[in-house]
Write a protein that holds these residues in place. Structure first.
Motif, PDB file in Angstrom:
ATOM      1  N   VAL A   4       0.841  -1.191   0.000  1.00 33.58           N
ATOM      2  CA  VAL A   4       0.000   0.000   0.000  1.00 33.58           C
ATOM      3  C   VAL A   4       0.882   1.248   0.000  1.00 33.58           C
ATOM      4  O   VAL A   4       1.763   1.394   0.840  1.00 33.58           O
ATOM      5  N   ASP A   5       0.660   2.138  -0.958  1.00 31.84           N
ATOM      6  CA  ASP A   5       1.359   3.412  -0.936  1.00 31.84           C
ATOM      7  C   ASP A   5       0.589   4.366  -0.051  1.00 31.84           C
ATOM      8  O   ASP A   5      -0.632   4.472  -0.143  1.00 31.84           O
ATOM      9  N   THR A   6       1.290   5.071   0.823  1.00 34.41           N
ATOM     10  CA  THR A   6       0.603   6.040   1.673  1.00 34.41           C
ATOM     11  C   THR A   6       1.192   7.421   1.443  1.00 34.41           C
ATOM     12  O   THR A   6       2.413   7.580   1.308  1.00 34.41           O
ATOM     13  N   VAL A   7       0.327   8.414   1.368  1.00 35.66           N
ATOM     14  CA  VAL A   7       0.772   9.799   1.230  1.00 35.66           C
ATOM     15  C   VAL A   7      -0.044  10.671   2.177  1.00 35.66           C
ATOM     16  O   VAL A   7      -1.039  10.232   2.746  1.00 35.66           O
ATOM     17  N   LEU A   8       0.419  11.928   2.332  1.00 35.70           N
ATOM     18  CA  LEU A   8      -0.156  12.778   3.375  1.00 35.70           C
ATOM     19  C   LEU A   8      -1.590  13.217   3.121  1.00 35.70           C
ATOM     20  O   LEU A   8      -2.395  13.240   4.032  1.00 35.70           O
ATOM     21  N   ASN A   9      -1.898  13.614   1.896  1.00 35.36           N
ATOM     22  CA  ASN A   9      -3.249  14.132   1.659  1.00 35.36           C
ATOM     23  C   ASN A   9      -3.742  13.779   0.255  1.00 35.36           C
ATOM     24  O   ASN A   9      -3.019  13.199  -0.550  1.00 35.36           O
TER      25      ASN A   9
END
Lengths: 142, 132
Positions: free
Chosen positions: A102-107
């Motif tokens: 899973v790629d996670t980013v801030l917003n």
């Protein structure tokens, strides 16, 4: 159906899933099924799951997020999880969860950028008008 | 603040339990990261009960020590099959239920105190505590 309370918005060729309620297990499983059937129905290339209002990610939700990413991948779509609260991130790491695949980013903004740049989902596939409306909502929330 | 007992009989009760624990943690004065740790531990341990024992209960007890420090103790108990090998169950990655094997060892890392008792065929009792 409990799970139907979580909307799945199709914006261009991206599915946006804003999770705004505390989910019980059934809701989580139901959401997974709905995302996959929407992928099939719409031919979307990206899934953006906004968890900024989620107050907790346990190993069950973590595994389902990984599963969604893996299954979406098989259906030629990329998944990005956006907006994880700092307290949730700290707890996830202590728990030992990796959110594999899973790629996670801030917003949401960064999420769209990631889908566009790395996953080759073009601007016109994302749909600029609706995207701006969504940005506005993000700003108001913050 | 009074102790609270919550019956764990279905998957929905997992969410009920963690919301109750978070609400108590807020009232005790825990900050957001500890609220999240306590809610997550509750979710993990309550799910274990539903998964392995089918039913059980959680008791949440606000507490104070001699130094006037506040905390929250959570007890998860069931009369299910028990854990055959506690040492193995506490190892990261060990699972008999098809999960990730993070539940018990991960939960232990989220709290200050963690005590587990289990008897085969009689059940399991896990006590966790976090101090403010």
């Amino acid at each position: 159906m409990e799970g139907s309370r979580i909307p799945i918005l199709k914006v261009g060729r991206v599915l946006i899933v804003p999770i705004q309620v505390d989910m019980d297990d059934q809701t989580v499983m139901h959401l997974q099924e709905r995302i996959l059937s929407e992928l099939e129905r719409t031919g979307a290339r990206g899934v953006l799951i906004d968890i900024s209002l989620l107050e907790m990610v346990d190993s069950f939700i973590g595994r389902v997020l990984s599963d969604i990413a893996a299954m979406a991948r098989i259906m030629d779509a990329r998944t990005v999880v956006v907006g994880m609260q700092p307290a949730v991130a700290i707890t996830l790491v202590e728990l030992g969860l990796e959110l594999r695949g899973v790629d996670t980013v801030l917003n949401v903004d960064e999420g769209i950028k990631l889908l566009r740049d790395e996953f080759a989902v073009r601007d016109d596939e994302i749909g600029q008008v609706e995207l701006n409306a969504f940005d506005g909502e993000q700003v108001n929330r913050a | 603040m009074e102790s609270k007992s919550i019956a764990l009989e279905s998957e929905h009760d997992i969410a009920v339990a963690r919301n109750e624990v978070r609400a108590m943690a807020v009232r005790i004065g825990f900050r957001i990261v500890d609220q999240t740790r306590l809610a997550t531990v509750t979710s993990e341990l309550a799910r274990n009960i539903i998964k392995y024992a089918k039913r059980g209960r959680m008791i949440a007890q606000p507490m104070h020590n001699a130094q006037g420090q506040s905390g929250l103790r959570l007890i998860f108990e069931d009369t299910g099959p028990g854990i055959p090998d506690i040492e193995a169950a506490m190892r990261d990655g060990f699972t008999t239920g098809g999960g990730l094997g993070k539940g018990l060892p991960g939960s232990k890392r989220l709290v200050d105190e963690f005590k587990i008792e289990s008897a085969l065929g009689r059940g399991t009792r896990i006590m966790v505590a976090r101090w403010l």
